[in-house]
Design an enzyme around this catalytic site. Structure first.
Site, PDB file in Angstrom:
ATOM      1  N   GLY A 108     106.224  44.292  19.734  1.00 50.52           N
ATOM      2  CA  GLY A 108     107.425  44.060  18.953  1.00 50.52           C
ATOM      3  C   GLY A 108     108.361  43.068  19.601  1.00 50.52           C
ATOM      4  N   ALA A 109     109.624  43.060  19.127  1.00 49.56           N
ATOM      5  CA  ALA A 109     110.608  42.050  19.545  1.00 49.56           C
ATOM      6  C   ALA A 109     109.996  40.664  19.365  1.00 49.56           C
ATOM      7  CB  ALA A 109     111.069  42.285  20.978  1.00 49.56           C
ATOM      8  N   HIS A 141     104.656  34.851  18.840  1.00 43.71           N
ATOM      9  CA  HIS A 141     103.894  35.811  18.049  1.00 43.71           C
ATOM     10  C   HIS A 141     103.599  35.257  16.652  1.00 43.71           C
ATOM     11  CE1 HIS A 141     106.207  38.557  20.845  1.00 43.71           C
ATOM     12  NE2 HIS A 141     104.965  38.937  21.077  1.00 43.71           N
ATOM     13  N   GLN A 158      96.106  38.563  31.385  1.00 44.99           N
ATOM     14  CA  GLN A 158      95.780  39.537  30.344  1.00 44.99           C
ATOM     15  C   GLN A 158      94.681  39.012  29.437  1.00 44.99           C
ATOM     16  OE1 GLN A 158      98.752  41.953  27.902  1.00 44.99           O
ATOM     17  NE2 GLN A 158      98.344  40.260  26.510  1.00 44.99           N
ATOM     18  N   GLY A 176      98.176  35.422  23.420  1.00 44.89           N
ATOM     19  CA  GLY A 176      98.813  34.221  23.926  1.00 44.89           C
ATOM     20  C   GLY A 176      98.354  33.859  25.325  1.00 44.89           C
ATOM     21  N   LYS A 177      98.230  32.573  25.587  1.00 45.93           N
ATOM     22  CA  LYS A 177      97.847  32.099  26.917  1.00 45.93           C
ATOM     23  C   LYS A 177      98.984  32.239  27.926  1.00 45.93           C
ATOM     24  CE  LYS A 177      94.325  28.861  25.298  1.00 45.93           C
ATOM     25  NZ  LYS A 177      93.910  27.437  25.224  1.00 45.93           N
ATOM     26  N   ARG A 219     111.690  38.769  26.631  1.00 46.14           N
ATOM     27  CA  ARG A 219     112.622  39.068  27.722  1.00 46.14           C
ATOM     28  C   ARG A 219     113.672  37.975  27.939  1.00 46.14           C
ATOM     29  NH1 ARG A 219     107.924  41.838  29.276  1.00 46.14           N
ATOM     30  NH2 ARG A 219     108.334  43.962  30.025  1.00 46.14           N
TER      31      ARG A 219
END
Length: 283
Positions: free
Chosen positions: A32-33, A38, A154, A148-149, A188
């Protein structure tokens, strides 16, 4: 209009019906956020798949004991509006109790790929990521999943997970989406003060410096790391937690650079820890 699904059972019911009819499904896993990074992934999925599912789930398993689980921004109404505007079909927003109805009987341990970089600083983080992504893949059964890169470690771990567990999904890595001044978009970023926001642009500028050094023939990691660190020290007030050079996607620390690498940064400002990276070199 985007449909909001809040239970695992209902999501599975929709997926089963879609699979019977040969419908392709794209999944964008998020906490979210949502921001333009995104939404870029959502647009990519919408252009490729019959159904696009955006999961919005703040996963408690990937937060450490001193991390910001409770403070993590939650704005489901705004997220729903944003993805509706770019054509998402479903937002999957389950409760924690539905995703984890009881104590897990099987622990997922990622291994060496999680022992470096972000994983070394956040023990158990990627175990939590892999657990929830496994669950989402089993629930949504996507043909394509988008990551996402910006979170390059991850992405490498998820790609390895798909290979190891034989998931029938293709992972699509999406380039980092940046603000006009180069700052990588992140949920963030809202925690930055005005002064920190002005300084934060130097993360991406330091990576461009590293790229220029590489293109000029520099192959000693220490030289690149030292130059990037010096640049950051002279331009930001945040604490530099990491400047590192690793092979990609193997995630092996490089001293003499060969092959494809990624240069990773982590900087801690007063209320926000920002990461950024650049992937360079031949595969």
């Amino acid at each position: 209009m985007t449909k909001l699904i809040t239970t695992v059972k209902e999501m599975q019911h929709i997926v089963k019906a879609a699979k019977r009819s040969g419908t392709t499904i794209g999944l964008i896993p998020t906490m979210g956020a949502l921001h333009d990074g995104h939404l870029t992934m959502v647009r990519e999925s919408v252009s490729t798949n019959d159904i696009t599912v955006v999961s919005v789930f703040v996963n408690p398993l990937q937060f450490g004991p001193n991390e910001d689980f409770d403070a993590y921004p939650r704005q489901i109404d705004k997220d729903l509006e944003l993805v509706s505007e770019v054509g998402a079909d479903i937002v999957f927003h389950p409760a924690v109790e539905d995703m984890y109805p009881g104590e897990l009987g099987i622990d997922v341990k990622v291994g060496p790929l999680a022992d470096v970089l972000e994983g070394a600083k956040r023990p158990g983080h990627f175990d939590g990521v892999v657990t929830v992504v496994n669950k989402l893949f089993n629930i949504v059964m996507p043909d394509y999943a988008y990551f996402g890169k910006k979170d390059a470690q991850q992405l490498a771990i998820v790609e390895q997970m798909v290979k190891d567990f034989n998931h029938a999904v293709e992972i699509i890595g999406i380039d980092i989406v940046r603000e006009a001044d180069g700052l990588a978009k992140s949920s963030r970023n809202v925690y930055l003060t005005e002064q920190e926001r002005q300084e934060a642009v130097h993360l991406s500028k330091s990576l461009l410096l590293a790229q220029a050094l590489y293109q000029d023939g520099e192959r000693q990691s220490k030289v690149i790391i030292d130059r990037v660190t010096q640049y950051l020290e002279s331009h930001i007030s945040g604490r530099i937690e990491e400047v590192a050079v690793y092979s990609y996607p193997q995630l092996v620390e490089q001293h003499e650079i060969t092959g494809r690498i990624f240069i990773s940064l982590a900087v801690k400002f007063s209320k926000a820890r920002l990461i950024d990276n650049i992937i360079i070199g031949a595969e």
